[in-house]
Design a protein around this motif. Structure first.
Motif, short mmCIF file in Angstrom:
data_model
loop_
_atom_site.label_atom_id
_atom_site.label_comp_id
_atom_site.label_asym_id
_atom_site.label_seq_id
_atom_site.Cartn_x
_atom_site.Cartn_y
_atom_site.Cartn_z
N PRO A 1 -2.64 -11.16 16.64
CA PRO A 1 -3.60 -12.05 17.31
C PRO A 1 -4.99 -11.94 16.70
N ASN A 2 -5.75 -13.04 16.79
CA ASN A 2 -7.16 -13.08 16.39
C ASN A 2 -7.41 -12.88 14.90
N GLU A 3 -6.37 -13.05 14.08
CA GLU A 3 -6.54 -12.89 12.63
C GLU A 3 -5.79 -13.99 11.89
N ARG A 4 -6.39 -14.48 10.81
CA ARG A 4 -5.71 -15.41 9.93
C ARG A 4 -4.83 -14.62 8.95
N ILE A 5 -3.85 -15.28 8.37
CA ILE A 5 -2.88 -14.59 7.52
C ILE A 5 -3.54 -14.00 6.28
N ASP A 6 -4.62 -14.66 5.76
CA ASP A 6 -5.27 -14.13 4.57
C ASP A 6 -6.01 -12.83 4.85
N LYS A 7 -6.35 -12.59 6.12
CA LYS A 7 -7.03 -11.36 6.49
C LYS A 7 -6.09 -10.16 6.53
N VAL A 8 -4.80 -10.42 6.72
CA VAL A 8 -3.82 -9.32 6.77
C VAL A 8 -2.93 -9.31 5.54
N LEU A 9 -3.34 -10.06 4.53
CA LEU A 9 -2.53 -10.13 3.31
C LEU A 9 -2.40 -8.77 2.64
N LEU A 10 -3.47 -7.98 2.67
CA LEU A 10 -3.41 -6.65 2.07
C LEU A 10 -2.44 -5.74 2.82
N ASN A 11 -2.35 -5.94 4.14
CA ASN A 11 -1.38 -5.16 4.92
C ASN A 11 0.04 -5.51 4.50
N LEU A 12 0.29 -6.80 4.31
CA LEU A 12 1.60 -7.24 3.85
C LEU A 12 1.94 -6.59 2.52
N LYS A 13 0.97 -6.63 1.58
CA LYS A 13 1.22 -6.07 0.25
C LYS A 13 1.46 -4.58 0.32
N ARG A 14 0.67 -3.86 1.13
CA ARG A 14 0.84 -2.41 1.25
C ARG A 14 2.22 -2.06 1.81
N ALA A 15 2.64 -2.78 2.85
CA ALA A 15 3.95 -2.51 3.45
C ALA A 15 5.06 -2.82 2.46
N TRP A 16 4.99 -3.98 1.84
CA TRP A 16 6.01 -4.42 0.88
C TRP A 16 6.07 -3.48 -0.31
N ASP A 17 4.90 -3.10 -0.85
CA ASP A 17 4.83 -2.25 -2.03
C ASP A 17 5.27 -0.83 -1.73
N THR A 18 4.85 -0.31 -0.57
CA THR A 18 5.21 1.07 -0.19
C THR A 18 6.71 1.24 -0.08
N ILE A 19 7.37 0.27 0.55
CA ILE A 19 8.83 0.37 0.73
C ILE A 19 9.54 0.22 -0.60
N GLU A 20 9.05 -0.67 -1.46
CA GLU A 20 9.69 -0.88 -2.76
C GLU A 20 9.61 0.37 -3.64
N LYS A 21 8.50 1.13 -3.50
CA LYS A 21 8.31 2.32 -4.33
C LYS A 21 8.90 3.58 -3.70
N ARG A 22 9.13 3.55 -2.39
CA ARG A 22 9.63 4.73 -1.69
C ARG A 22 11.12 4.95 -1.99
N THR A 23 11.50 6.19 -2.20
CA THR A 23 12.91 6.55 -2.34
C THR A 23 13.37 7.18 -1.03
N PHE A 24 14.32 6.57 -0.39
CA PHE A 24 14.83 7.06 0.88
C PHE A 24 16.04 7.94 0.63
N ARG A 25 16.05 9.12 1.23
CA ARG A 25 17.15 10.05 1.04
C ARG A 25 17.87 10.28 2.36
#
Length: 626
Positions: A320-344
């Motif tokens: 709420p109260n935010e446009r998508i471009d304001k949370v774009l960095l959050n999207l990238k961090r979540a997407w990038d963190t999971i792609e780089k993380r190795t789950f065991r």
């Protein structure tokens, strides 16, 4: 007159004292039970989880059963009535929680209630046992039905959050129990005063719970009462039921106050393959880990964002109260963190990627469904274009190769069985196989857990719809499935329904473990009548004994795996020749599997093998990821 008044005062005083004592007990019990339930199903993630879950079952069943048993032997009349009332309430109380419990736990709880109910209506401690009377049987059935339907989310919500519905619910349960008891039940002489006193006490206990529910839980002592209706027990994200109401509220808030509203939808790429490869427990582990990462990342910079589990591996974030471009960095961090993380998980290393779609409230949106339809379209766009990417307002903003993001990929494919002729090779049939591609080694390996005959039939049916040329096909089947008459009947129905199939072969391993020859032989004959034939697979280690001779009279072919031979066996080739001669003698087919290179082909020619199978004729390719 004075005597009647004295009796009334005694009864009133006794009931008042009983009510006070019961309320204190219920308050303490509910407080502890609620905290224990929250530890198990809301916060449970440590090694203490199992111990607390056992405690929860003890408090949910064993305490009530113990109080019932103790009252049965040590108390009578009004004192017994109070303890039995408490026992009944404690056994019904766990059903005021929805979610978390397994089916087995729910069955145990329901059986506990039923057992106590029946104990009060039938047995040596009762006078005039009446469990066999129609009105008592109906009362028991209605009680069970009421308890079961209380687990339907909408019904449960009304019982928990509508005080008048709750009172009616417990009044009906109490009446069905106490007003149907025989003349003497567990040492209690039943009369109208006793029955209505027990019903009243039963409802007072419920009122005490409702007081705790609406006051203590809202003051922070035990918010799990509300969370249990909102939280997905596995991932700790909000559940779909809460999403339905919260999404509409967020939309209304944004429209009325002219505030922005962003919605993000994401899911785990190739999640089914993770389940198939590593098992459902590993899949659950990935779900909890990935959702936790996303939730924590958004919590840091967008504390008002809410994460919802809206499908199996599908999640939605409302900001709420935010446009998508304001949370774009959050999207990238979540997407990038999971792609780089190795789950065991245990000894397995699992690489995971996610696909995401995002959008913002637009002027033309008249309801939340308009936003949700659009963001779902963008998620699908990410998946359709190769997965492991983020699409915002129809444009791909982040992307990486899906093939590098997935460690293993499972695929079903057809591998041909060939016959060598003068001018080359001719296809005579095909086998449906499941192979596993390993992105790290860039190679294919056999996936031994892929032979699920029901799944294979479904896949075959889909292939038939797309390719009418499938007429001679082989499927893998487990030995135990041949003993299952339901599976045998399913196979026969499948063949009779699909006239396109001229012949269906079922390949089995471990056939030396046949125990019940009567059922085995009968079911194989039923299959043979329907043009379904058995092929013995991986016969390398079969012994030349009575059982082998029995099997050879029942089957239509034998498959020998060349790659399973030792180097010594390959050089002598005596074992293959032996099987070729044996099959000719029994008038059945012999197939040499594992033809991978020219040297293997020369071995087959030396041994006089007619039918061949292997990657030499067609190499399996990496499947398209759509």
């Amino acid at each position: 007159m004075l005597l009647d008044f004295s009796n009334f005062v005694d009864i009133f005083g006794f009931m008042l004292m009983s009510t006070v004592v019961t309320c204190f007990f219920i308050a303490g019990y509910v407080s502890y039970f609620n905290r224990l339930w929250g530890d198990v199903f809301i916060d449970g993630s440590s090694f203490k989880f199992l111990g607390k879950r056992i405690q929860l079952m003890i408090f949910g069943c064993m305490v009530g059963l113990y109080i019932h048993s103790a009252a049965m032997f040590y108390f009578s009349e009004h004192i017994a009535m109070i303890f039995h009332d408490i026992a009944l309430f404690l056994l019904v109380f766990p059903f005021m929680y929805i979610g978390g419990y397994s089916k087995i736990e729910r069955i145990i709880q329901l059986l506990s209630v039923t057992w106590v109910w029946c104990n009060h209506h039938y047995g040596p401690m009762n006078v005039g046992s009446n469990l066999n009377q129609p009105h008592v049987i109906v009362a028991l059935l209605v009680t069970v039905i009421l308890i079961v339907i209380s687990q339907i989310p909408k019904v449960h919500y009304m019982i928990v959050y509508k005080w008048y519905i709750s009172l009616m619910y417990f009044f009906v349960l109490g009446t069905l129990f106490w007003k149907t008891l025989p003349k003497v039940s567990m040492g209690i002489r039943m009369d109208p005063v006793t029955a209505w006193s027990a019903i009243s006490l039963f409802m007072i206990m419920n009122m005490m719970v409702m007081f705790f529910w609406f006051n203590k839980s809202r003051n922070g002592i035990g918010k799990q009462f509300e969370k249990d209706l909102k939280i997905d027990a596995l991932t700790k994200a909000y559940n779909f039921s809460y999403f339905e109401s919260e999404s509409k509220a967020a939309f209304t808030h944004a429209i009325q106050l002219h505030k922005p509203l962003s919605v993000i939808e994401w899911d785990i790429d190739h999640f089914k393959q993770i389940n198939d490869t590593y098992g459902h427990l590993a899949g659950n582990f990935i779900l909890t880990q990935v959702s936790s990462i996303v939730r924590e990342i958004f919590k840091q910079d967008a504390p008002y964002a809410k994460l919802f589990r809206t499908g199996g591996e599908e999640f939605t974030i409302i900001v709420p109260n935010e446009r998508i471009d304001k949370v774009l960095l959050n999207l990238k961090r979540a997407w990038d963190t999971i792609e780089k993380r190795t789950f065991r998980y245990k000894s397995d290393t699992i690489n995971v990627t996610i696909s995401m779609g995002g959008t913002t409230l637009k002027d033309e949106d008249s309801k939340f469904e308009d936003i949700y339809t659009r963001v779902d379209k963008y998620l699908y766009q990410s998946k359709r274009n190769g997965r492991n990417q983020v699409t915002v307002e129809g444009e791909t903003v982040y992307y990486k190769s899906s093939k590098n993001g997935v460690m293993t990929v499972l695929t079903y494919f057809l591998q041909d069985v060939m016959c060598e002729v003068d001018n080359g090779f001719r296809k005579i049939s095909a086998e449906l196989l499941c192979d596993k591609y390993n992105a790290l080694s860039n190679g294919w390996t056999k996936f031994n857990n892929g032979n699920n005959i029901i799944l294979e039939l479904d896949i075959l049916e889909d292939m038939i719809k797309r390719n009418k040329n499938i007429n001679n096909i082989s499927l893998d089947i487990k030995l135990r499935d041949i003993y299952d008459c339901n599976i045998v009947e399913r196979i026969i129905d499948f063949v009779s329904t699909h006239q396109e199939i001229d012949e269906l072969n079922l390949e089995m391993v471990n056939i030396e473990k046949v125990k019940d020859w009567k059922i085995f032989t009968n079911n194989i004959n039923l299959l043979r009548e329907a043009k379904v034939f058995i092929i013995l697979n991986e016969v390398n280690e079969l012994k030349d004994d009575t059982n082998t001779n029995k099997l050879l009279k029942l089957v239509s072919g034998v498959k020998f795996n060349l790659q399973s031979c030792t180097e010594k066996q390959k050089s002598s080739i005596n074992l293959i020749r032996k099987w070729v001669d044996c099959c000719e003698l029994n008038n059945i087919d012999f197939i040499l599997n594992g033809i991978e290179k020219q040297e293997d082909l020369e071995i087959s020619r030396t041994c006089g093998v007619k039918y061949l199978q292997g990657s030499f004729f067609r190499t399996q390719e990496f499947p398209a990821l759509r």
